[in-house]
Design an enzyme around this catalytic site. Structure first.
Site, PDB file in Angstrom:
ATOM      1  CD  GLU A 232      -3.200  -0.929   0.026  1.00 46.99           C
ATOM      2  OE1 GLU A 232      -3.029   0.159  -0.505  1.00 46.99           O
ATOM      3  OE2 GLU A 232      -3.869  -1.821   0.138  1.00 46.99           O
ATOM      4  NE  ARG A 236      -3.946   2.860  -0.746  1.00 46.80           N
ATOM      5  CZ  ARG A 236      -5.115   2.867  -0.373  1.00 46.80           C
ATOM      6  NH1 ARG A 236      -5.633   3.842   0.164  1.00 46.80           N
ATOM      7  NH2 ARG A 236      -5.778   1.722  -0.129  1.00 46.80           N
ATOM      8  CG  ASP A 381      -6.519  -7.213  -7.044  1.00 47.64           C
ATOM      9  OD1 ASP A 381      -5.200  -7.682  -6.719  1.00 47.64           O
ATOM     10  OD2 ASP A 381      -7.049  -6.491  -6.696  1.00 47.64           O
ATOM     11  CD  GLU A 578     -11.200  -1.956  -7.607  1.00 50.12           C
ATOM     12  OE1 GLU A 578     -10.188  -1.639  -7.052  1.00 50.12           O
ATOM     13  OE2 GLU A 578     -12.503  -1.576  -7.324  1.00 50.12           O
ATOM     14  CB  THR A 689      -2.438  -1.604  -8.935  1.00 51.83           C
ATOM     15  OG1 THR A 689      -3.743  -1.995  -8.901  1.00 51.83           O
ATOM     16  CG2 THR A 689      -1.968  -1.214  -7.524  1.00 51.83           C
TER      17      THR A 689
END
Length: 722
Positions: A232, A236, A381, A578, A689
């Protein structure tokens, strides 16, 4: 009214500042390595060593980076004109200044951005109320004004951001109903600020970008003795900083800001912070296998195994940090970043998992997978997403990742694609106990990244009409586009299936027993065979079914709704991006306005059902007279947007939390979906992502693929019936 900086900005005169200034002060002798002569080279580094030792060396030797300088001080003139002349000059100068400011302000592209978010919230509320009017429901505009719709997305962002800035500035999390903030770790990480920064740049919100950049410069520090998520924090924070650098240097017309370092707007600051953070994150990769630990201590740069899942890392998290570290390696010339993340790809691929599909857990110490759970939802994913995006990021110079993507997509079609019982919707299912065990017809909302990613892989980001003229185009690519359309339709159905028009977190589907698999229905398709020259087995009736809209039937429940089963524990909606992401790709690639229209309906549902509304009762003295009915009416406005605990009832049950990806991803993708196709073009960028755009580039020198795949042998695989 101009946007006012928040009043609760922390003091910048703390005892930490001298230490910080000393840390960033350049050494007397600068080298010429790294970025533009700013001395980012680490040629003396010998690779990934002990995290604590590396950080000790890092802080001890003094990085050759410029301290982010204040604006220079200019001494006043010592000579002055006579008193009368001076007064006349003052008047003239004042008039000139007023005229200049007026012209400048009127000509600013973002002049509307600095108006009061209160007024914007009132306008949004009035707009939402109009959506329920019969006139609005039946109105069919002759020409859709997509620019106006894009501005509506910007308004929603402004209200969301300004609410956070007013009530929780600097905090990592924001609760828009209770108007409170919370840190993820003791002193915070700037989670929301850094994650939303490039969205503000793309939306040309200059004053807000300046506020965010000032906070990053003055308050953001990563030397905290606390563990954070490796994944993360990479996607991010590191991704957000790198994207801010990319946008500020490639698109300087977007949110141009006053510059502390003339000639390099934002350049030094973002890369300095990104490099500091990346060096700390590298400690997570110091496992015996090279697979990163789930967490890392920011201060010591020591990796920490997961506290759950038997200590295993998530496969998606371990294999979805490559875009960020590779771009940083390109910027700085430091191969250490590249090598650390590339090694992970070799470790997972060397295990030769069947048809390129990986279990969702992997042990950092051994590099071995844990269990046999195969899915493209949570924990699985973005591994698949980053295969094709690594190939595109390096301008197709690393074909190994395209080969891995093609193999995985073939495996997806063979083992996971099934169809619903009534409406033949295409479902991307799961195999919780392995590829040859029972199928679970379940889709996380997270899975809806895949339609857009498939379309991106088929065309490389080019418009479909252009890509089809390529000599490499064939039946396989045709089938990929059709599969993307089918899955996109299913994701859209999960939105239409709820009372609010907002998808649940998880959706189950009714399928036949045994399920009809794509491998059964189209056994000779190019995607199943893995042969790009295999003639397509899609028939015209299949194409007609794919293009059939999901309209309500004459009866109460249309057939496609009978295929959807939403469990009570899965009805929450977290403002996830998404589906909007895939709509963005599908529109950009196919040019079909249908995907824009679906996105607009989704966006309206978000505004209508996730808005946090405040109402002010008028005080007696506000009324002009007893007959002034307007002044007596309560005034309502939208002050924020929140996640939902139940999106399947109206009014929905709210959750009092605004995820950072609402600002970083969901609203960004809506904004780009309603923008012109050549704005932040797909041919020049890849989105990580977390929706942070990064540039495509050609690797050189030590920045290249340093591994080869083990030779694959064709295996006689057992079928489920066997």
């Amino acid at each position: 009214m101009s946007f006012q900086p928040p009043q609760n900005i922390p003091s910048f005169s703390s005892s930490q500042r001298p230490l910080e200034d000393s840390y960033w002060r350049p050494s007397a002798a600068k080298n010429n390595g790294g970025l533009g002569g700013y001395g980012l080279s680490k040629s003396q580094s010998s690779g990934v060593g002990s995290g604590a030792r590396r950080l000790s060396t890092f802080f001890g030797r003094g990085r050759d980076l410029p301290m982010y300088k204040d604006k220079p001080y200019f001494a006043p003139r010592r000579t002055a004109p006579k008193r009368v002349q001076r007064q006349v000059l003052y008047v003239i100068a004042g008039l000139f200044l007023i005229a200049f400011v007026w012209v400048w302000f009127a000509s600013r592209e973002d002049v509307r951005n600095v108006r009061s978010s209160t007024a914007t919230g009132e306008e949004l509320w009035n707009w939402v109320q109009s959506l329920d009017s019969e006139a609005e429901k039946t109105k069919k505009p002759k020409r859709i004004d997509w620019e106006a719709r894009r501005e509506k997305v910007k308004d929603v962002f402004v209200v969301s951001w300004d609410g956070y800035a007013k009530h929780a500035w600097g905090y990592d999390e924001y609760r828009p109903i209770s108007k409170k903030g919370r840190h993820m770790i003791e002193d915070g990480m700037g989670w929301i600020i850094v994650d939303a920064l490039d969205t503000m740049m793309i939306m040309n919100l200059t004053s807000r970008v300046q506020d965010a950049r000032d906070w990053i410069h003055n308050s953001l520090r990563y030397n905290q003795d606390h563990d954070v998520s490796t994944f993360e924090t990479t996607i991010r924070m590191l991704g957000g900083l790198l994207s801010a650098h990319y946008l500020s240097t490639t698109y300087p017309q977007l949110a141009p800001i006053s510059d502390d370092d003339v000639g390099s707007p934002g350049e030094d600051l973002y890369i300095e912070k990104a490099t500091d953070l990346a060096d700390r994150l590298l400690g997570a990769f110091e496992s015996r296998s090279g697979v990163p630990y789930a967490s890392v201590n920011l201060n010591t740069s020591v990796g920490i195994p997961s506290h759950a899942d038997g200590g295993a890392s998530s496969t998606a998290e371990a294999t979805s940090v490559q875009l960020e570290f590779k771009y940083l390696a390109k910027l700085t010339g430091e191969a250490e970043y590249w090598e650390a993340v590339e090694k992970v790809m070799k470790v997972v691929d060397d295990q030769e998992r069947e048809d390129g599909l990986l279990p969702i857990f992997i042990y950092a110490d051994t590099g071995q997978f844990r269990g046999e759970n195969i899915r493209l939802g949570s924990r699985g994913d973005s591994y698949y997403e980053y295969l094709i995006k690594q190939y595109l990021q390096t301008s197709k110079q690393e074909p190994i990742y395209k080969e891995m993507w093609d193999e995985a997509l073939m495996g997806i079609c063979k083992h996971l694609i099934t169809y619903t019982k009534h409406a033949n919707l295409t479902v991307l299912a799961e195999r919780p106990d392995g590829l040859h065990r029972a199928l679970l017809p379940k889709m996380d909302h997270l899975v809806c990244f895949l339609p857009g990613t498939i379309a991106l892989g088929a065309t490389g980001g080019l418009p479909l009409s252009v890509a089809k003229k390529s000599p490499d185009w064939g039946p396989r690519q045709d089938e990929e586009i059709l599969l993307a359309k089918e899955l996109m339709k299913t994701c859209w159905a999960t939105y239409l299936a709820t009372a609010t028009g907002l998808a649940p977190e998880i959706t189950y589907f009714e399928v036949d027993d045994p399920p009809r698999m794509m491998a059964d229905v189209y056994p000779d398709s190019a995607l199943i065979k893995g042969d790009k020259d295999q003639p397509s087995k899609y028939k015209q009736k299949d194409l007609d079914l794919i293009s059939q809209p999901l309209d309500a039937a004459d009866d109460e429940t249309p057939s496609w709704k009978k295929d959807i089963n939403i469990h009570a524990q899965d009805v929450h909606n977290l403002q996830r991006p998404e589906t909007a992401e895939s709509l963005f790709y599908m529109y950009r690639i196919t040019g079909d306005e249908m995907y824009r229209n679906w996105g607009w309906e989704m966006f309206k549902s978000f505004v209508k059902h996730t808005a946090v509304v405040e109402t002010d009762e008028p005080s007696p003295h506000e009324a002009k007279d007893d007959n002034d009915d307007e002044s007596k009416k309560p005034r309502s406005r939208i002050v924020g947007f929140t996640s939902l605990s139940n999106a399947n009832i109206v009014p929905p049950v709210t959750r009092d939390n605004m995820e950072s990806f609402w600002l970083a991803e969901t609203l960004k993708y809506f904004y780009l979906l309603f923008s012109d196709r050549d704005f932040i073009p797909l041919e020049e960028t890849v989105f990580n992502t977390e929706a942070h755009p990064l540039p495509r580039f050609k690797p050189s020198g030590d920045l290249k693929t340093r591994w080869e795949r083990k030779p694959r042998q064709k295996k006689n695989l057992q079928t489920e019936s066997e």
